[in-house]
Write a protein that holds these residues in place. Structure first.
Motif, mmCIF file in Angstrom:
data_model
loop_
_atom_site.group_PDB
_atom_site.id
_atom_site.type_symbol
_atom_site.label_atom_id
_atom_site.label_comp_id
_atom_site.label_asym_id
_atom_site.label_seq_id
_atom_site.Cartn_x
_atom_site.Cartn_y
_atom_site.Cartn_z
ATOM 1 N N GLY A 92 0.640 -1.494 0.146
ATOM 2 C CA GLY A 92 0.325 -0.013 0.206
ATOM 3 C C GLY A 92 0.854 1.213 0.029
ATOM 4 N N GLY A 93 2.054 0.889 0.095
ATOM 5 C CA GLY A 93 3.073 2.567 0.028
ATOM 6 C C GLY A 93 3.152 3.166 1.489
ATOM 7 N N GLU A 94 3.331 2.595 1.990
ATOM 8 C CA GLU A 94 3.842 2.823 3.515
ATOM 9 C C GLU A 94 5.148 2.750 3.888
ATOM 10 N N PRO A 95 5.739 3.567 3.619
ATOM 11 C CA PRO A 95 7.892 3.068 3.959
ATOM 12 C C PRO A 95 7.365 3.209 5.470
ATOM 13 N N TYR A 96 6.530 4.099 6.448
ATOM 14 C CA TYR A 96 7.170 4.142 7.734
ATOM 15 C C TYR A 96 6.699 3.180 8.668
ATOM 16 N N TRP A 97 6.323 2.157 7.761
ATOM 17 C CA TRP A 97 4.679 1.598 9.126
ATOM 18 C C TRP A 97 5.553 0.558 9.649
ATOM 19 N N ARG A 98 6.272 -0.248 9.544
ATOM 20 C CA ARG A 98 7.590 -1.231 9.919
ATOM 21 C C ARG A 98 8.081 -0.537 11.280
#
Length: 351
Positions: free
Chosen positions: A306-312
């Protein structure tokens, strides 16, 4: 809020958006089949590798030969790639009719400080959050497209009870019944700001965000409703307000959009701008600590798709500890049932 800000799509655009809206429900049988196979392949999530990259490689390799899994990934990739483009095309079909209305609500009691010339933080530049084609600034009406077409017509279908109800519930979880001055940190198009306004109708509302396009839509929303919001294009971690300005600092599902160190700075900034005795309430996605290893992989895979680079790095943080390190006391943190979403952390600035 004026219904004028709700678009009336033409036939082609309406059909395309409705197709996207129902796409996820139509793929439910495939998802259920994949879920069953996942639990067959991973009978004991605790036995999966601790390292998330190794875990992802093992699960994805094990599932690669399963055709429904490949179908699910192809469907997810298609939806992630085209949802924003389809919404934009639907907007262009009605642009001549809706643009005068949008311009009308650029004026009103609410104000907007545009700091576009100052540039954005490095973590924001060049990132197409949610895989929005070109990012938030690529289209002059991206705020309206996201708020009305993507969020109100697509995203809401995946939230039982409605995304508006959930936002008002979170706003109402702040400890006091009244606040004189509220800061919405990362206000975007104003959906949570509206919830704060509804729950605390007498409060003076201020909002900051990095995207001028989403802020423009927040201003339209406020003006259409006759609300006086004070909006600023500023980062949540460096708002520029004087010390001890606000009675409540709040955010809704902002934190997973920024790096871990920026999250820590945002909590420190909330502490700085709050008056002694002021309250903080922040919400974000389910913590990885609240899931088993398979659940973490699912969330992490979905974030990558989904294009969430900082989620993790965000979802791995102990937000209660981050709040305490910032100086807050009486800190509480909990994920709301049934899926620990949203995750709510609250704290108070000592007197």
């Amino acid at each position: 809020m004026s219904t004028e800000l709700t678009s009336k799509l033409k036939q082609r655009g309406r059909a395309s958006v409705d197709f996207l809206s129902n796409f996820g429900f139509g793929a439910a049988k495939v998802r259920d089949t994949v879920e069953q196979e996942l639990h067959r392949v991973v009978p004991d999530p605790a036995a999966l590798p601790d390292d998330l990259d190794q875990r992802s490689a093992r699960i994805e390799q094990s599932m690669l030969g399963f055709r429904p899994y490949r179908v699910q990934q192809a469907v997810g990739e298609w939806h992630a790639t085209y949802h924003g483009l389809v919404a934009r095309e639907a907007f262009e079909e009605i642009r001549d009719e809706i643009e005068p209305i949008l311009k009308k609500y650029d004026d009103g009691p609410s104000t907007l400080e545009d700091n576009s010339k100052e540039g954005a933080p490095g973590y924001y530049e060049g990132v197409n959050f949610h895989r929005t084609a070109g990012g938030w600034e690529d289209h002059e009406y991206q705020g309206f497209i996201h708020a009305d077409l993507v969020h109100s017509r697509l995203v809401k279908n995946f939230f039982p009870g409605g995304i508006w109800k959930q936002r008002e519930m979170v706003a109402g979880m702040a400890p006091k019944d009244h606040y004189d001055k509220i800061l919405d940190m990362g206000c975007s198009t104003g959906h949570f700001t509206r919830a704060l306004q509804t729950v605390y109708p007498d409060a003076e509302i201020h909002g900051v965000d990095l995207s001028i396009r989403t802020l423009e839509q927040a201003r339209r929303l406020a003006n259409a409703s006759g609300w006086t919001w004070h909006l600023y294009q500023r980062p949540a971690e460096d708002t520029g307000f004087e010390d001890e300005t606000f009675d409540l600092a709040a955010s809704y599902i902002l934190l997973h959009e920024i790096p871990a160190e920026t999250i820590k700075q945002t909590f420190k900034e909330a502490f700085r701008v709050l008056k002694p005795g002021g309250d903080m309430i922040m919400s974000d996605v389910t913590r990885y600590a609240d899931m088993d290893k398979l659940g973490v992989w699912k969330a992490d895979f979905g974030a990558r798709l989904g294009g969430e680079p900082y989620w993790r790095e965000s979802a791995s943080l102990d937000l209660a500890e981050v709040a305490r390190e910032a100086g807050f006391v009486d800190v509480t943190a909990e994920g709301l049932p049934p899926n620990s979403y949203p995750y709510i952390v609250k704290g108070r600035k000592p007197e």
